[in-house]
Write a protein that holds these residues in place. Structure first.
Motif, PDB file in Angstrom:
ATOM      1  N   VAL A  20      51.135  40.912  40.829  1.00 34.07           N
ATOM      2  CA  VAL A  20      52.060  39.841  41.183  1.00 34.07           C
ATOM      3  C   VAL A  20      51.616  38.549  40.509  1.00 34.07           C
ATOM      4  CG1 VAL A  20      52.997  38.414  43.053  1.00 34.07           C
ATOM      5  CG2 VAL A  20      52.686  40.866  43.387  1.00 34.07           C
ATOM      6  N   GLY A  21      52.571  37.892  39.841  1.00 28.60           N
ATOM      7  CA  GLY A  21      52.300  36.602  39.213  1.00 28.60           C
ATOM      8  C   GLY A  21      53.174  35.532  39.830  1.00 28.60           C
ATOM      9  N   ALA A  22      52.881  34.284  39.475  1.00 26.45           N
ATOM     10  CA  ALA A  22      53.663  33.161  39.981  1.00 26.45           C
ATOM     11  C   ALA A  22      53.717  32.070  38.927  1.00 26.45           C
ATOM     12  CB  ALA A  22      53.054  32.616  41.274  1.00 26.45           C
ATOM     13  N   SER A  23      54.794  31.303  38.932  1.00 26.68           N
ATOM     14  CA  SER A  23      54.907  30.181  38.011  1.00 26.68           C
ATOM     15  C   SER A  23      54.131  28.995  38.561  1.00 26.68           C
ATOM     16  CB  SER A  23      56.372  29.792  37.821  1.00 26.68           C
ATOM     17  OG  SER A  23      56.867  29.177  39.001  1.00 26.68           O
ATOM     18  N   ARG A  24      53.919  27.998  37.722  1.00 28.34           N
ATOM     19  CA  ARG A  24      53.195  26.810  38.168  1.00 28.34           C
ATOM     20  C   ARG A  24      53.936  26.120  39.310  1.00 28.34           C
ATOM     21  NH1 ARG A  24      51.003  21.695  34.500  1.00 28.34           N
ATOM     22  NH2 ARG A  24      50.390  20.397  36.264  1.00 28.34           N
ATOM     23  N   ALA A  25      55.268  26.086  39.241  1.00 27.97           N
ATOM     24  CA  ALA A  25      56.049  25.434  40.296  1.00 27.97           C
ATOM     25  C   ALA A  25      55.796  26.096  41.642  1.00 27.97           C
ATOM     26  CB  ALA A  25      57.536  25.489  39.947  1.00 27.97           C
ATOM     27  N   ALA A  26      55.747  27.421  41.654  1.00 22.60           N
ATOM     28  CA  ALA A  26      55.509  28.147  42.909  1.00 22.60           C
ATOM     29  C   ALA A  26      54.092  27.904  43.421  1.00 22.60           C
ATOM     30  CB  ALA A  26      55.745  29.639  42.693  1.00 22.60           C
ATOM     31  N   VAL A  27      53.133  27.845  42.508  1.00 25.03           N
ATOM     32  CA  VAL A  27      51.739  27.605  42.898  1.00 25.03           C
ATOM     33  C   VAL A  27      51.559  26.175  43.394  1.00 25.03           C
ATOM     34  CG1 VAL A  27      49.366  27.426  42.018  1.00 25.03           C
ATOM     35  CG2 VAL A  27      50.787  29.392  41.399  1.00 25.03           C
ATOM     36  N   ASP A  28      52.131  25.208  42.664  1.00 23.78           N
ATOM     37  CA  ASP A  28      52.013  23.800  43.070  1.00 23.78           C
ATOM     38  C   ASP A  28      52.649  23.549  44.430  1.00 23.78           C
ATOM     39  OD1 ASP A  28      50.665  23.210  40.777  1.00 23.78           O
ATOM     40  OD2 ASP A  28      52.332  22.179  39.772  1.00 23.78           O
ATOM     41  N   ALA A  29      53.687  24.335  44.742  1.00 23.89           N
ATOM     42  CA  ALA A  29      54.347  24.183  46.044  1.00 23.89           C
ATOM     43  C   ALA A  29      53.544  24.835  47.173  1.00 23.89           C
ATOM     44  CB  ALA A  29      55.746  24.788  45.988  1.00 23.89           C
ATOM     45  N   GLY A  30      52.475  25.551  46.807  1.00 20.89           N
ATOM     46  CA  GLY A  30      51.640  26.192  47.817  1.00 20.89           C
ATOM     47  C   GLY A  30      52.158  27.537  48.278  1.00 20.89           C
ATOM     48  N   TRP A  31      53.094  28.123  47.511  1.00 19.62           N
ATOM     49  CA  TRP A  31      53.685  29.389  47.920  1.00 19.62           C
ATOM     50  C   TRP A  31      52.823  30.588  47.561  1.00 19.62           C
ATOM     51  CZ3 TRP A  31      59.098  28.122  45.403  1.00 19.62           C
ATOM     52  CH2 TRP A  31      59.671  27.043  46.102  1.00 19.62           C
ATOM     53  N   TYR A  32      51.985  30.433  46.527  1.00 21.25           N
ATOM     54  CA  TYR A  32      51.159  31.562  46.092  1.00 21.25           C
ATOM     55  C   TYR A  32      49.864  31.017  45.499  1.00 21.25           C
ATOM     56  CZ  TYR A  32      51.489  36.627  45.838  1.00 21.25           C
ATOM     57  OH  TYR A  32      51.338  37.972  46.103  1.00 21.25           O
ATOM     58  N   PRO A  33      48.758  31.797  45.542  1.00 19.49           N
ATOM     59  CA  PRO A  33      47.458  31.296  45.089  1.00 19.49           C
ATOM     60  C   PRO A  33      47.430  30.994  43.588  1.00 19.49           C
ATOM     61  CG  PRO A  33      47.199  33.285  46.420  1.00 19.49           C
ATOM     62  CD  PRO A  33      48.658  33.150  46.123  1.00 19.49           C
ATOM     63  N   HIS A  34      46.608  30.015  43.226  1.00 23.32           N
ATOM     64  CA  HIS A  34      46.457  29.650  41.821  1.00 23.32           C
ATOM     65  C   HIS A  34      45.912  30.807  40.994  1.00 23.32           C
ATOM     66  CE1 HIS A  34      44.325  27.914  38.308  1.00 23.32           C
ATOM     67  NE2 HIS A  34      45.412  27.176  38.246  1.00 23.32           N
ATOM     68  N   SER A  35      45.147  31.693  41.618  1.00 22.91           N
ATOM     69  CA  SER A  35      44.579  32.839  40.897  1.00 22.91           C
ATOM     70  C   SER A  35      45.662  33.758  40.350  1.00 22.91           C
ATOM     71  CB  SER A  35      43.638  33.642  41.799  1.00 22.91           C
ATOM     72  OG  SER A  35      44.324  34.097  42.958  1.00 22.91           O
ATOM     73  N   ASN A  36      46.892  33.602  40.841  1.00 21.10           N
ATOM     74  CA  ASN A  36      48.016  34.433  40.372  1.00 21.10           C
ATOM     75  C   ASN A  36      48.942  33.675  39.419  1.00 21.10           C
ATOM     76  OD1 ASN A  36      47.204  35.504  43.199  1.00 21.10           O
ATOM     77  ND2 ASN A  36      48.358  37.183  42.307  1.00 21.10           N
ATOM     78  N   GLN A  37      48.559  32.461  39.049  1.00 20.82           N
ATOM     79  CA  GLN A  37      49.442  31.661  38.197  1.00 20.82           C
ATOM     80  C   GLN A  37      49.431  32.159  36.763  1.00 20.82           C
ATOM     81  OE1 GLN A  37      49.036  27.369  38.452  1.00 20.82           O
ATOM     82  NE2 GLN A  37      49.708  27.127  36.327  1.00 20.82           N
ATOM     83  N   VAL A  38      50.624  32.346  36.231  1.00 19.21           N
ATOM     84  CA  VAL A  38      50.799  32.735  34.832  1.00 19.21           C
ATOM     85  C   VAL A  38      51.279  31.509  34.061  1.00 19.21           C
ATOM     86  CG1 VAL A  38      52.119  34.170  33.222  1.00 19.21           C
ATOM     87  CG2 VAL A  38      51.348  35.126  35.412  1.00 19.21           C
ATOM     88  N   GLY A  39      50.592  31.178  32.989  1.00 22.30           N
ATOM     89  CA  GLY A  39      51.014  30.033  32.204  1.00 22.30           C
ATOM     90  C   GLY A  39      49.877  29.355  31.494  1.00 22.30           C
ATOM     91  N   GLN A  40      50.176  28.245  30.864  1.00 21.36           N
ATOM     92  CA  GLN A  40      49.198  27.540  30.032  1.00 21.36           C
ATOM     93  C   GLN A  40      48.005  27.071  30.850  1.00 21.36           C
ATOM     94  OE1 GLN A  40      51.128  24.607  27.627  1.00 21.36           O
ATOM     95  NE2 GLN A  40      49.786  25.050  25.917  1.00 21.36           N
ATOM     96  N   THR A  41      48.243  26.650  32.093  1.00 22.58           N
ATOM     97  CA  THR A  41      47.155  26.206  32.964  1.00 22.58           C
ATOM     98  C   THR A  41      46.766  27.282  33.970  1.00 22.58           C
ATOM     99  OG1 THR A  41      48.767  25.110  34.405  1.00 22.58           O
ATOM    100  CG2 THR A  41      47.693  23.761  32.729  1.00 22.58           C
ATOM    101  N   GLY A  42      47.298  28.476  33.764  1.00 26.16           N
ATOM    102  CA  GLY A  42      46.931  29.616  34.605  1.00 26.16           C
ATOM    103  C   GLY A  42      46.350  30.717  33.747  1.00 26.16           C
ATOM    104  N   LYS A  43      46.836  31.930  33.950  1.00 17.13           N
ATOM    105  CA  LYS A  43      46.333  33.075  33.193  1.00 17.13           C
ATOM    106  C   LYS A  43      47.360  33.521  32.150  1.00 17.13           C
ATOM    107  CE  LYS A  43      43.337  34.836  36.883  1.00 17.13           C
ATOM    108  NZ  LYS A  43      43.091  35.922  37.844  1.00 17.13           N
TER     109      LYS A  43
END
Length: 320
Positions: free
Chosen positions: A230-253
């Motif tokens: 399971v991955g998440a966008s930065r918007a979803a992570v910044d909103a606190g909906w999912y952990p940063h460890s699951n963030q996909v993107g330039q500032t994630g994975k």
């Protein structure tokens, strides 16, 4: 044939998939010599030999566990000096890239990070990279010293090629810097039972359109039906909906799975940078003008809360 050092990523002797991919790539440019460090290092030999390692250099010491990075760099440098390889390959994890960079500096060599392919060249190994958020594909080679190259997970299909896998003890002398940063505590990460995000063959991600942490259950259900991460966008992570460890993107994975399913994700450049090299991309978004649709192989314009449960149900029905 020249030897190629491959740094082994393992957990108590269980070799992780990116290392097996490295062995497959290493065989294109020479004979793989694996370097396994820490507890259970000798237990890696069977898997490494099955995938082409002609030798397995092992070392274990408290320093590998008690201190960060530098003891592993010391060991990899010792292996480099013992073997005089044609190249050094390291998995493109956060720790792997730090180890590779420190080694390259020590041996006065060039480094290539986040390669997605590797081939033999007349003047040394040629690495393929995805640059500028995967807008361009580049081919490059190191022009000074022994190439140190980190390779992204899922860049090559794992191919078995049995070899001797002779185990040899590696003599390591730790530098004064080795004990500079001590590990004071460890907290085991809670297991979800899902694959590691960067290594998964399938990734199902959710974004702003999921509209709440409680709604990620819809994304998780589809992921579980497919055996996906399971991955998440930065918007979803910044909103606190999912952990940063699951963030996909330039500032994630950065991920490069066989299949990437984006749900409720607009496709901003920050997110695209982390998933654009996926082999097949599917998007579900109710906005037909969303930038993500410029990137996809298959797109569904619709409400993810209607589309995703139907897809999950269909996948589960076919599994029976």
């Amino acid at each position: 044939m020249a030897e190629v050092l491959v740094y082994v990523d393992h957990v108590d002797g269980a070799v992780r998939k990116p290392t097996l991919e490295l062995l497959t790539l290493a065989r294109r440019i020479g004979e793989p010599v694996a370097v396994a460090l820490g507890a259970g290092a000798e237990n890696t030999a069977a898997a490494l030999a099955e995938h082409g390692a002609v030798k397995v250099l092992t070392a274990d010491a408290p320093e590998f566990t008690d201190y960060l990075v530098v003891p592993k760099v010391d060991a990899l440098q010792a292996a480099y000096e013992a073997v005089s390889p044609a190249a050094v390959l390291v998995p493109s994890s956060a720790e792997g890239k730090e180890i590779a960079a420190r080694l390259a500096l020590r041996i006065g060599a060039g480094i290539i990070t986040d390669a997605v392919d590797l081939e033999a060249g007349a003047e040394g190994p040629v690495a393929t990279q995805s640059a500028f958020a995967a807008s361009f594909t580049t081919k490059s080679r190191v022009s000074k010293g022994t190439p140190v190259i980190t390779v992204k997970p899922n860049s090559a299909a794992v191919e078995a090629a049995p070899a001797a896998g002779t185990v040899e003890a590696l003599s390591v002398t730790f530098s004064e810097l080795a004990t500079g940063t001590k590990v004071t505590s460890r907290t085991p990460r809670e297991s979800t039972g899902r694959p590691e995000l960067t290594e998964a063959a399938i990734v199902v991600s959710g974004g702003r359109g999921v509209n709440g942490a409680e709604n990620f259950a819809v994304i998780e259900a589809l992921a579980d039906s497919l055996g996906a991460a399971v991955g998440a966008s930065r918007a979803a992570v910044d909103a606190g909906w999912y952990p940063h460890s699951n963030q996909v993107g330039q500032t994630g994975k950065s991920v490069s799975p066989q299949l990437y399913i984006a749900n409720g994700i607009s496709g901003a450049i920050q997110h695209r940078a982390g998933m654009q090299t996926s082999k097949t991309i599917v998007a579900v978004n109710k906005d037909s003008e969303a930038p993500i649709f410029d990137l996809v192989d298959y797109g569904v314009v619709g409400d993810l809360f209607q589309v995703v449960p139907q897809l999950t149900e269909e996948v589960n029905s076919r599994k029976g």
